[in-house]
Scaffold this active site. Structure first.
Site, PDB file in Angstrom:
ATOM      1  CB  THR A  84      10.149  35.526  55.099  1.00 39.35           C
ATOM      2  OG1 THR A  84       9.076  35.971  56.087  1.00 39.35           O
ATOM      3  CG2 THR A  84      11.418  36.348  55.023  1.00 39.35           C
ATOM      4  CB  THR A 119       7.791  35.715  59.741  1.00 40.55           C
ATOM      5  OG1 THR A 119       6.959  36.771  60.118  1.00 40.55           O
ATOM      6  CG2 THR A 119       7.715  34.290  60.518  1.00 40.55           C
ATOM      7  CB  CYS A 259       0.887  36.285  58.785  1.00 36.76           C
ATOM      8  SG  CYS A 259       1.773  37.974  58.591  1.00 36.76           S
TER       9      CYS A 259
END
Length: 424
Positions: A84, A119, A259
């Protein structure tokens, strides 16, 4: 009913998860990348998360790899682990998630469960993924099929905190499904699980994990900039402050990867959609994103201080992955340093023994050195140690001297050198 799992997306998250599940269940690993399927079928994982022995172990357990839809139609639990990312404007790019949901919808049957691990911001599973599943399958959510959310906590390159050893958050679209999802993960997670009260709570918990770390690192980075102007060694300050029992010991540095450098934008995007401006989080992102430029400018200043010619000077950057001992170059901020240095007319070489040179072009346009610069004749005016790979930690002062043009000028971003000319 016997559980048959399909893990969709065989990257840094999906493959280790599929391997763990293969010890207990029949698993099919699905990925649209045909080369990836071929390599895994032959026992090779280019992410290096699994060894050849581990891939072969999964295959012996009955796990198969495929990119064909017909091979996954008889599965009853689908686990989505696709990336994502954000786009060029730092807006969430949900395309992989939407496409994978549409793919699942084509094979979804009554009673099936779809679990998302990617996420996202709170609400994506039920407000974006579920409608896609319903539209493609013709089935009704929470009547014909169900959903769960269990955010990934994979740390690329970490061979100690592997998927089964990290406590896992779970959730489900109904109370009963939440129990089913929780028990599913409990069967492979030795560290245990935490059942969230809803999918949205689980989504929110994941996105703030990395947002909190991003903000904390931004504070340390800003302190590093302040102390640098004062002529104080930030690392010495941190060591002194860390003697207090509740001090959070973090070091300054680049914040890249898929992340910490990405997830906060998912939260800020949704917050702004709802009319709230998250100034602290956006400010932290701004500080962390500016570190590459600052390091490059500092390097140029030190070259000038040492009477080095800037235009056409040779600079070597050691390491380009977003973290040490890992081949992952996604969203690496080392490239920011390179781009800024080249604006000054310098010649920059990049060397990273962990990067597959056939993969580099898919992530950035820069060309990496194919050969070890310490084995070549070329001399450098400055060397920037950007990633703390084991190979670089082992290098000695003499090694750096051997490829330096005159006095060696060493810029240490990771705190692994003794007496560098400048350390972040």
């Amino acid at each position: 009913m016997e559980k048959k799992l399909c893990v969709i997306g065989l990257g840094y998250v999906g493959l280790p998860l599929a391997h763990a599940f293969s010890k207990k269940y029949k698993v099919i690993g699905f990925d649209i990348n045909e080369l990836r399927i071929e390599e895994l079928s032959n026992g090779f994982d280019r992410t290096l998360e699994l060894s050849k022995e581990q891939v072969e172990e999964a295959k012996k357990n009955g796990m198969t790899f495929s990119n064909k839809l017909e091979d996954i139609k008889d599965c009853n639990i689908y686990i989505v682990t696709v990336p994502t990312p954000v786009d060029s404007k730092n807006k969430p790019d949900l395309t992989p998630l939407i496409k994978s949901s549409a793919t699942i919808g084509k094979v979804l049957s009554k009673g099936d469960i779809v679990i998302y691990e990617s996420t996202v911001y709170p609400g994506v599973t039920e407000e974006i993924c579920v409608p896609e599943l319903e539209k493609t399958s013709g089935l009704k959510f929470n009547k014909d099929f169900f959903c769960g959310y269990s955010p990934e906590r994979i740390n690329p390159g970490d061979k100690e905190h592997t998927v089964s050893k990290i406590l896992k958050i779970t959730s489900g679209s109904t109370k009963e499904i939440a129990d089913v999802v929780d028990k599913l993960y409990q069967s492979i997670i030795t560290a245990g699980t935490f059942k969230a009260t809803s999918i949205k709570v689980a989504e929110a918990a994941k996105v703030i994990e990395n947002t909190q770390r991003d903000v904390n690192i931004a504070l340390v980075n800003e302190l590093a900039l302040i102390f640098d102007t004062m002529g104080i060694d930030t690392n010495e300050v941190i060591e002194a402050a860390a003697t207090k029992w509740n001090f959070i010991k973090l070091k300054p540095g680049l914040v890249g990867g898929h992340c910490i450098g990405v997830d906060p934008y998912y939260l800020t995007f949704r917050a702004e959609e709802l009319g709230y401006t998250p100034n602290l989080i956006l400010g932290a992102r701004q500080i962390n994103n500016a570190m590459g430029k600052y390091i490059a400018e500092k390097t140029i200043k030190i070259l000038i201080d040492n009477d080095k010619k800037i235009k056409n000077s040779n600079i070597l950057v050691l390491g380009v992955t977003f973290k040490e001992n890992c081949p992952d170059v996604r969203n690496t901020k080392v490239i920011d340093i390179v781009d800024e240095l080249r604006k000054y007319g310098t010649n920059v070489d990049i060397y990273d023994p962990w990067v597959d040179l056939s993969e580099e072009k898919t992530h950035f346009t820069h060309e990496l050195m194919a050969k070890n610069p310490f084995e070549l004749e070329k001399k450098y005016d400055a060397i920037v140690v950007a990633v703390a790979h084991d190979e670089f930690i082992k290098l000695t002062k003499e090694d750096y001297k051997s490829i330096s043009n005159g006095k060696e000028i060493l810029i240490d971003i990771k705190g692994i050198l003794e007496n560098p000319d400048w350390r972040l």
